[in-house]
Design a protein around this motif. Sequence first.
Motif, PDB file in Angstrom:
ATOM      1  N   TRP A  21       0.854  -1.183   0.000  1.00  0.00           N
ATOM      2  CA  TRP A  21       0.000   0.000   0.000  1.00  0.00           C
ATOM      3  C   TRP A  21       0.892   1.237   0.000  1.00  0.00           C
ATOM      4  O   TRP A  21       1.709   1.410   0.901  1.00  0.00           O
ATOM      5  CB  TRP A  21      -0.900  -0.003   1.230  1.00  0.00           C
ATOM      6  CG  TRP A  21      -1.981  -1.037   1.183  1.00  0.00           C
ATOM      7  CD1 TRP A  21      -1.817  -2.394   1.176  1.00  0.00           C
ATOM      8  CD2 TRP A  21      -3.380  -0.804   1.128  1.00  0.00           C
ATOM      9  NE1 TRP A  21      -3.035  -3.016   1.117  1.00  0.00           N
ATOM     10  CE2 TRP A  21      -4.015  -2.062   1.101  1.00  0.00           C
ATOM     11  CE3 TRP A  21      -4.160   0.357   1.116  1.00  0.00           C
ATOM     12  CZ2 TRP A  21      -5.400  -2.196   1.043  1.00  0.00           C
ATOM     13  CZ3 TRP A  21      -5.541   0.213   1.066  1.00  0.00           C
ATOM     14  CH2 TRP A  21      -6.148  -1.046   1.025  1.00  0.00           C
ATOM     15  N   LEU A  22       0.722   2.067  -1.031  1.00  0.00           N
ATOM     16  CA  LEU A  22       1.497   3.294  -1.160  1.00  0.00           C
ATOM     17  C   LEU A  22       0.555   4.493  -1.069  1.00  0.00           C
ATOM     18  O   LEU A  22      -0.415   4.579  -1.828  1.00  0.00           O
ATOM     19  CB  LEU A  22       2.255   3.321  -2.489  1.00  0.00           C
ATOM     20  CG  LEU A  22       3.253   2.188  -2.705  1.00  0.00           C
ATOM     21  CD1 LEU A  22       3.778   2.204  -4.132  1.00  0.00           C
ATOM     22  CD2 LEU A  22       4.395   2.284  -1.707  1.00  0.00           C
ATOM     23  N   GLY A  23       0.866   5.387  -0.164  1.00  0.00           N
ATOM     24  CA  GLY A  23       0.043   6.576   0.003  1.00  0.00           C
ATOM     25  C   GLY A  23       0.778   7.829  -0.412  1.00  0.00           C
ATOM     26  O   GLY A  23       1.994   7.819  -0.616  1.00  0.00           O
ATOM     27  N   PHE A  24       0.017   8.895  -0.534  1.00  0.00           N
ATOM     28  CA  PHE A  24       0.572  10.218  -0.848  1.00  0.00           C
ATOM     29  C   PHE A  24       1.320  10.224  -2.184  1.00  0.00           C
ATOM     30  O   PHE A  24       2.334  10.892  -2.333  1.00  0.00           O
ATOM     31  CB  PHE A  24       1.488  10.701   0.285  1.00  0.00           C
ATOM     32  CG  PHE A  24       0.889  10.495   1.651  1.00  0.00           C
ATOM     33  CD1 PHE A  24      -0.168  11.270   2.089  1.00  0.00           C
ATOM     34  CD2 PHE A  24       1.360   9.488   2.483  1.00  0.00           C
ATOM     35  CE1 PHE A  24      -0.740  11.070   3.341  1.00  0.00           C
ATOM     36  CE2 PHE A  24       0.797   9.271   3.732  1.00  0.00           C
ATOM     37  CZ  PHE A  24      -0.251  10.062   4.160  1.00  0.00           C
ATOM     38  N   VAL A  25       0.789   9.477  -3.152  1.00  0.00           N
ATOM     39  CA  VAL A  25       1.409   9.430  -4.478  1.00  0.00           C
ATOM     40  C   VAL A  25       0.893  10.637  -5.264  1.00  0.00           C
ATOM     41  O   VAL A  25      -0.033  10.547  -6.055  1.00  0.00           O
ATOM     42  CB  VAL A  25       1.105   8.096  -5.194  1.00  0.00           C
ATOM     43  CG1 VAL A  25       1.842   8.021  -6.522  1.00  0.00           C
ATOM     44  CG2 VAL A  25       1.491   6.916  -4.306  1.00  0.00           C
ATOM     45  N   LEU A  26       1.517  11.780  -4.982  1.00  0.00           N
ATOM     46  CA  LEU A  26       1.045  13.057  -5.512  1.00  0.00           C
ATOM     47  C   LEU A  26       2.153  13.898  -6.135  1.00  0.00           C
ATOM     48  O   LEU A  26       1.969  15.097  -6.350  1.00  0.00           O
ATOM     49  CB  LEU A  26       0.387  13.871  -4.388  1.00  0.00           C
ATOM     50  CG  LEU A  26      -0.922  13.313  -3.854  1.00  0.00           C
ATOM     51  CD1 LEU A  26      -1.269  13.945  -2.521  1.00  0.00           C
ATOM     52  CD2 LEU A  26      -2.032  13.523  -4.866  1.00  0.00           C
ATOM     53  N   HIS A  27       3.290  13.294  -6.416  1.00  0.00           N
ATOM     54  CA  HIS A  27       4.414  14.047  -6.957  1.00  0.00           C
ATOM     55  C   HIS A  27       5.048  13.266  -8.099  1.00  0.00           C
ATOM     56  O   HIS A  27       5.095  12.037  -8.076  1.00  0.00           O
ATOM     57  CB  HIS A  27       5.453  14.333  -5.866  1.00  0.00           C
ATOM     58  CG  HIS A  27       4.875  15.041  -4.690  1.00  0.00           C
ATOM     59  ND1 HIS A  27       4.567  16.368  -4.702  1.00  0.00           N
ATOM     60  CD2 HIS A  27       4.502  14.580  -3.469  1.00  0.00           C
ATOM     61  CE1 HIS A  27       4.036  16.713  -3.543  1.00  0.00           C
ATOM     62  NE2 HIS A  27       3.989  15.641  -2.776  1.00  0.00           N
ATOM     63  N   ASP A  28       5.560  13.985  -9.075  1.00  0.00           N
ATOM     64  CA  ASP A  28       6.186  13.334 -10.226  1.00  0.00           C
ATOM     65  C   ASP A  28       7.355  12.452  -9.825  1.00  0.00           C
ATOM     66  O   ASP A  28       7.578  11.404 -10.428  1.00  0.00           O
ATOM     67  CB  ASP A  28       6.642  14.381 -11.243  1.00  0.00           C
ATOM     68  CG  ASP A  28       5.470  14.957 -12.032  1.00  0.00           C
ATOM     69  OD1 ASP A  28       4.405  14.311 -12.087  1.00  0.00           O
ATOM     70  OD2 ASP A  28       5.623  16.059 -12.581  1.00  0.00           O
ATOM     71  N   GLU A  29       8.093  12.845  -8.793  1.00  0.00           N
ATOM     72  CA  GLU A  29       9.231  12.036  -8.355  1.00  0.00           C
ATOM     73  C   GLU A  29       8.773  10.679  -7.823  1.00  0.00           C
ATOM     74  O   GLU A  29       9.384   9.657  -8.093  1.00  0.00           O
ATOM     75  CB  GLU A  29      10.040  12.763  -7.270  1.00  0.00           C
ATOM     76  CG  GLU A  29      10.688  14.038  -7.735  1.00  0.00           C
ATOM     77  CD  GLU A  29       9.734  15.245  -7.693  1.00  0.00           C
ATOM     78  OE1 GLU A  29       8.621  15.153  -7.124  1.00  0.00           O
ATOM     79  OE2 GLU A  29      10.103  16.277  -8.260  1.00  0.00           O
ATOM     80  N   VAL A  30       7.685  10.674  -7.072  1.00  0.00           N
ATOM     81  CA  VAL A  30       7.146   9.414  -6.544  1.00  0.00           C
ATOM     82  C   VAL A  30       6.632   8.557  -7.697  1.00  0.00           C
ATOM     83  O   VAL A  30       6.866   7.346  -7.737  1.00  0.00           O
ATOM     84  CB  VAL A  30       6.030   9.672  -5.503  1.00  0.00           C
ATOM     85  CG1 VAL A  30       5.421   8.365  -5.030  1.00  0.00           C
ATOM     86  CG2 VAL A  30       6.574  10.463  -4.324  1.00  0.00           C
ATOM     87  N   MET A  31       5.949   9.194  -8.649  1.00  0.00           N
ATOM     88  CA  MET A  31       5.454   8.448  -9.807  1.00  0.00           C
ATOM     89  C   MET A  31       6.611   7.841 -10.596  1.00  0.00           C
ATOM     90  O   MET A  31       6.534   6.692 -11.036  1.00  0.00           O
ATOM     91  CB  MET A  31       4.622   9.359 -10.711  1.00  0.00           C
ATOM     92  CG  MET A  31       3.185   9.504 -10.261  1.00  0.00           C
ATOM     93  SD  MET A  31       2.287   7.928 -10.245  1.00  0.00           S
ATOM     94  CE  MET A  31       2.358   7.450 -11.969  1.00  0.00           C
ATOM     95  N   ALA A  32       7.692   8.594 -10.771  1.00  0.00           N
ATOM     96  CA  ALA A  32       8.849   8.069 -11.507  1.00  0.00           C
ATOM     97  C   ALA A  32       9.443   6.862 -10.777  1.00  0.00           C
ATOM     98  O   ALA A  32       9.782   5.853 -11.412  1.00  0.00           O
ATOM     99  CB  ALA A  32       9.892   9.160 -11.697  1.00  0.00           C
ATOM    100  N   ASP A  33       9.550   6.940  -9.462  1.00  0.00           N
ATOM    101  CA  ASP A  33      10.057   5.804  -8.676  1.00  0.00           C
ATOM    102  C   ASP A  33       9.130   4.605  -8.801  1.00  0.00           C
ATOM    103  O   ASP A  33       9.583   3.464  -8.948  1.00  0.00           O
ATOM    104  CB  ASP A  33      10.216   6.195  -7.204  1.00  0.00           C
ATOM    105  CG  ASP A  33      11.305   7.225  -6.974  1.00  0.00           C
ATOM    106  OD1 ASP A  33      12.257   7.283  -7.774  1.00  0.00           O
ATOM    107  OD2 ASP A  33      11.190   7.976  -5.984  1.00  0.00           O
ATOM    108  N   LEU A  34       7.827   4.849  -8.746  1.00  0.00           N
ATOM    109  CA  LEU A  34       6.841   3.775  -8.883  1.00  0.00           C
ATOM    110  C   LEU A  34       6.919   3.149 -10.270  1.00  0.00           C
ATOM    111  O   LEU A  34       6.918   1.919 -10.409  1.00  0.00           O
ATOM    112  CB  LEU A  34       5.437   4.313  -8.599  1.00  0.00           C
ATOM    113  CG  LEU A  34       4.276   3.340  -8.777  1.00  0.00           C
ATOM    114  CD1 LEU A  34       4.439   2.117  -7.881  1.00  0.00           C
ATOM    115  CD2 LEU A  34       2.952   4.040  -8.496  1.00  0.00           C
ATOM    116  N   GLU A  35       7.016   3.968 -11.291  1.00  0.00           N
ATOM    117  CA  GLU A  35       7.112   3.456 -12.660  1.00  0.00           C
ATOM    118  C   GLU A  35       8.355   2.580 -12.838  1.00  0.00           C
ATOM    119  O   GLU A  35       8.277   1.516 -13.453  1.00  0.00           O
ATOM    120  CB  GLU A  35       7.149   4.617 -13.656  1.00  0.00           C
ATOM    121  CG  GLU A  35       5.814   5.314 -13.793  1.00  0.00           C
ATOM    122  CD  GLU A  35       5.901   6.595 -14.589  1.00  0.00           C
ATOM    123  OE1 GLU A  35       5.071   6.784 -15.488  1.00  0.00           O
ATOM    124  OE2 GLU A  35       6.817   7.413 -14.303  1.00  0.00           O
TER     125      GLU A  35
END
Length: 104
Positions: free
Chosen positions: A66-80
């Motif tokens: 469960w990943l929360g606070f996915v609201l920034h491009d940096e987090v999205m890039a890490d997730l991708e």
Amino acid sequence: MTVCRGCCCGTVKKHPDYDHAEQLRRLEEVAARSGGRVTVRTADCLDACENSNLIVVKPRGQKPVWLGFVLHDEVMADLERWLAQGGPLPEVLELNRVSPPAQA
């Protein structure tokens, strides 16, 4: 993976400065390149609103992450990157790891 898009996650009402449609498009793009290893679905509410924007990833043979606070491009890039490469959860995403809601 399941992307929360209901009562508050993924809505401009709670997060007006984030492009929720672009986030979903990016995740679907990763899924399309995965050869079926990654799938994306949306849920109305995952009952963890205090952690919105919430994404739950279920790696094969492992418990959901469960990943929360996915609201920034940096987090999205890490997730991708994680979704594309597989493997254990990267340390940088541990910062976004949240506990699932308690079962009723």
